[in-house]
Design a protein around this motif. Structure first.
Motif, PDB file in Angstrom:
ATOM      1  N   PHE A  40       0.809  -1.197   0.057  1.00  0.00           N
ATOM      2  CA  PHE A  40       0.053   0.039  -0.230  1.00  0.00           C
ATOM      3  C   PHE A  40       0.956   1.267   0.147  1.00  0.00           C
ATOM      4  O   PHE A  40       0.855   1.969   0.963  1.00  0.00           O
ATOM      5  CB  PHE A  40      -0.981   0.064   1.324  1.00  0.00           C
ATOM      6  N   PRO A  41       1.544   1.520  -0.975  1.00  0.00           N
ATOM      7  CA  PRO A  41       2.366   2.799  -1.215  1.00  0.00           C
ATOM      8  C   PRO A  41       1.583   4.021  -1.039  1.00  0.00           C
ATOM      9  O   PRO A  41       0.430   4.051  -1.694  1.00  0.00           O
ATOM     10  CB  PRO A  41       2.996   2.593  -2.633  1.00  0.00           C
ATOM     11  N   ARG A  42       1.930   4.838  -0.379  1.00  0.00           N
ATOM     12  CA  ARG A  42       1.411   6.159   0.132  1.00  0.00           C
ATOM     13  C   ARG A  42       2.486   7.341  -0.013  1.00  0.00           C
ATOM     14  O   ARG A  42       3.748   7.316   0.311  1.00  0.00           O
ATOM     15  CB  ARG A  42       0.560   6.087   1.303  1.00  0.00           C
ATOM     16  N   PRO A  43       1.918   8.566  -0.225  1.00  0.00           N
ATOM     17  CA  PRO A  43       2.949   9.682  -0.376  1.00  0.00           C
ATOM     18  C   PRO A  43       3.586   9.802   0.931  1.00  0.00           C
ATOM     19  O   PRO A  43       4.864  10.219   1.112  1.00  0.00           O
ATOM     20  CB  PRO A  43       1.968  10.985  -0.735  1.00  0.00           C
ATOM     21  N   ALA A  44       2.904   9.793   2.033  1.00  0.00           N
ATOM     22  CA  ALA A  44       3.454   9.839   3.539  1.00  0.00           C
ATOM     23  C   ALA A  44       3.938   8.641   3.836  1.00  0.00           C
ATOM     24  O   ALA A  44       3.021   7.706   4.010  1.00  0.00           O
ATOM     25  CB  ALA A  44       2.659  10.628   4.339  1.00  0.00           C
ATOM     26  N   ARG A  45       5.226   8.465   4.456  1.00  0.00           N
ATOM     27  CA  ARG A  45       5.608   7.161   4.894  1.00  0.00           C
ATOM     28  C   ARG A  45       5.226   7.132   6.354  1.00  0.00           C
ATOM     29  O   ARG A  45       5.313   7.880   7.064  1.00  0.00           O
ATOM     30  CB  ARG A  45       7.178   7.173   5.042  1.00  0.00           C
ATOM     31  N   ARG A  46       4.495   5.730   6.679  1.00  0.00           N
ATOM     32  CA  ARG A  46       3.893   5.676   8.123  1.00  0.00           C
ATOM     33  C   ARG A  46       5.001   5.061   8.964  1.00  0.00           C
ATOM     34  O   ARG A  46       5.829   4.520   8.568  1.00  0.00           O
ATOM     35  CB  ARG A  46       2.834   4.711   8.045  1.00  0.00           C
ATOM     36  N   PRO A  47       4.867   5.442  10.156  1.00  0.00           N
ATOM     37  CA  PRO A  47       5.906   5.108  11.302  1.00  0.00           C
ATOM     38  C   PRO A  47       5.902   3.530  11.068  1.00  0.00           C
ATOM     39  O   PRO A  47       4.695   2.875  11.466  1.00  0.00           O
ATOM     40  CB  PRO A  47       5.450   5.538  12.566  1.00  0.00           C
ATOM     41  N   ALA A  48       6.890   2.721  11.373  1.00  0.00           N
ATOM     42  CA  ALA A  48       6.939   1.387  11.583  1.00  0.00           C
ATOM     43  C   ALA A  48       6.586   1.319  12.889  1.00  0.00           C
ATOM     44  O   ALA A  48       6.243   0.010  13.171  1.00  0.00           O
ATOM     45  CB  ALA A  48       8.302   0.703  10.954  1.00  0.00           C
ATOM     46  N   TYR A  49       6.991   2.101  13.804  1.00  0.00           N
ATOM     47  CA  TYR A  49       6.854   1.554  15.294  1.00  0.00           C
ATOM     48  C   TYR A  49       6.431   2.887  16.097  1.00  0.00           C
ATOM     49  O   TYR A  49       7.281   3.877  15.961  1.00  0.00           O
ATOM     50  CB  TYR A  49       8.005   1.143  15.980  1.00  0.00           C
ATOM     51  N   SER A  50       5.265   3.011  16.655  1.00  0.00           N
ATOM     52  CA  SER A  50       4.784   4.190  17.128  1.00  0.00           C
ATOM     53  C   SER A  50       4.180   4.159  18.447  1.00  0.00           C
ATOM     54  O   SER A  50       3.111   4.838  18.675  1.00  0.00           O
ATOM     55  CB  SER A  50       3.693   5.241  16.278  1.00  0.00           C
ATOM     56  N   VAL A  51       4.334   3.340  19.322  1.00  0.00           N
ATOM     57  CA  VAL A  51       4.161   2.733  20.402  1.00  0.00           C
ATOM     58  C   VAL A  51       4.399   4.019  21.217  1.00  0.00           C
ATOM     59  O   VAL A  51       5.514   4.368  21.556  1.00  0.00           O
ATOM     60  CB  VAL A  51       4.478   1.597  20.936  1.00  0.00           C
ATOM     61  N   LEU A  52       3.552   4.703  22.265  1.00  0.00           N
ATOM     62  CA  LEU A  52       3.846   5.487  23.003  1.00  0.00           C
ATOM     63  C   LEU A  52       3.902   5.042  24.414  1.00  0.00           C
ATOM     64  O   LEU A  52       2.908   4.349  24.884  1.00  0.00           O
ATOM     65  CB  LEU A  52       2.763   6.716  23.035  1.00  0.00           C
ATOM     66  N   SER A  53       4.768   5.273  25.263  1.00  0.00           N
ATOM     67  CA  SER A  53       4.752   5.120  26.685  1.00  0.00           C
ATOM     68  C   SER A  53       3.856   5.731  27.500  1.00  0.00           C
ATOM     69  O   SER A  53       3.988   7.156  27.301  1.00  0.00           O
ATOM     70  CB  SER A  53       6.166   5.090  27.372  1.00  0.00           C
ATOM     71  N   ASN A  54       3.041   5.258  28.246  1.00  0.00           N
ATOM     72  CA  ASN A  54       2.142   6.323  29.084  1.00  0.00           C
ATOM     73  C   ASN A  54       2.699   6.162  30.232  1.00  0.00           C
ATOM     74  O   ASN A  54       1.678   6.680  31.419  1.00  0.00           O
ATOM     75  CB  ASN A  54       0.784   5.308  29.083  1.00  0.00           C
ATOM     76  N   ARG A  55       3.780   6.068  30.732  1.00  0.00           N
ATOM     77  CA  ARG A  55       4.626   6.198  32.058  1.00  0.00           C
ATOM     78  C   ARG A  55       4.274   7.522  32.517  1.00  0.00           C
ATOM     79  O   ARG A  55       3.874   7.598  33.763  1.00  0.00           O
ATOM     80  CB  ARG A  55       6.023   6.081  31.880  1.00  0.00           C
TER      81      ARG A  55
END
Length: 288
Positions: free
Chosen positions: A247-262
């Motif tokens: 699914f190629p798109r103009p904007a590259r999606r983050p491969a890893y975007s997990v946010l710490s809720n600490r």
């Protein structure tokens, strides 16, 4: 997550910008007395218009944003207007009248190349125009409004409209199989839970200035899609994994975007529940 009564946590007047979006609508369901401004009712890039609606002591929840991630690559001016100029105008106006701003940001401010959840103080390095515009908005808010908070979130859905969950529910009816990328990881976040968390934060001016708020845990889009299928009683094996090149798109999606809720938990704010539990409630709500 238990519903929070805004009256028990917030005594200031609430102002919601971007009230017509999925998060804005969830906030208003829980705080119907808030002053609500959709895109057509308040241009947050207009300093005079913004100044005219704010009063001392207000808590402003800014959900207004330019969210067309792919379109931003060819329309940077509009992206920066909505995501940087607008928040800067809001921040300056809040500082001027003595209001408090809670500004919603995104996982896209990070490079998306980590292998562990991003902490609030990790360096930002956005890879897209959308991410750079949101990062610029964060910086403006923190510089211009001493009482402001920036809350980063990710993969927000309600299950209605055209978001990921709603799309998977529709595709389950329309197709025998669905291909979904398995090489992008994040934390699916139910807008209803996020709204409750933001209303709790509205009553906590002592909280840290930068926070992350997502449902807990992580999943790929493939995992998320299979959970949607299972949650509506469909065979999850009908969802097939693929990689991002499909699914190629103009904007590259983050491969890893997990946010710490600490930071959220350390501040004594109620942690958002697991993404699986939240999704179950979202899907059950669709059938009512």
């Amino acid at each position: 997550m238990t519903a929070i009564s805004p009256s028990s946590t917030v005594t200031a007047r609430l102002v919601v910008t971007g009230a017509g979006g999925q998060l804005g609508r969830e906030l208003l369901r829980r705080a119907p007395a808030a002053r609500a401004f959709g895109r057509g009712e308040l241009d947050i890039t207009d300093a005079d218009a913004v100044g005219a609606v704010l009063e001392p002591g207000d808590v402003v929840l800014n959900c207004a944003a330019y969210t067309a991630v792919d379109q931003a690559e060819s329309d940077a001016e509009a992206a920066f207007a909505g995501n940087a100029t607008g928040p800067a105008v809001l921040a300056a106006a809040c500082a001027r009248v003595g209001a408090r701003l809670i500004h919603i940001s995104t996982d896209y401010v990070f490079a998306g190349t980590s292998d562990k959840p991003y902490e609030t103080d990790d360096p930002t390095d956005p890879a897209t125009v959308y991410g750079r515009s949101k990062s610029a908005g964060e910086q403006a808010v923190l510089e211009l409004a001493p009482l402001a908070h920036v809350v980063r979130t990710a993969w927000v859905y309600t299950g209605r409209g055209s978001d990921f969950v709603a799309t998977m529910v529709r595709l389950e009816r329309e197709r025998d199989t669905v291909d979904v990328v398995s090489d992008q990881l994040g934390s699916p976040t139910y807008a209803a839970d996020l709204a409750e968390g933001l209303l709790e934060l509205a009553g906590r001016p002592d909280a840290p200035r930068v926070l992350h708020a997502t449902n807990s845990g992580q999943a790929s889009w493939f995992d998320f899609a299979r959970a949607v299928f299972a949650g509506i009683g469909a065979d999850p094996t009908r969802v097939r994994p693929c990689d991002s090149t499909a699914f190629p798109r103009p904007a590259r999606r983050p491969a890893y975007s997990v946010l710490s809720n600490r930071s959220w938990a350390d501040a004594g704010l109620t942690p958002l529940r697991s993404w699986e539990a939240a999704l179950g409630d979202a899907l059950s709500g669709l059938s009512r």
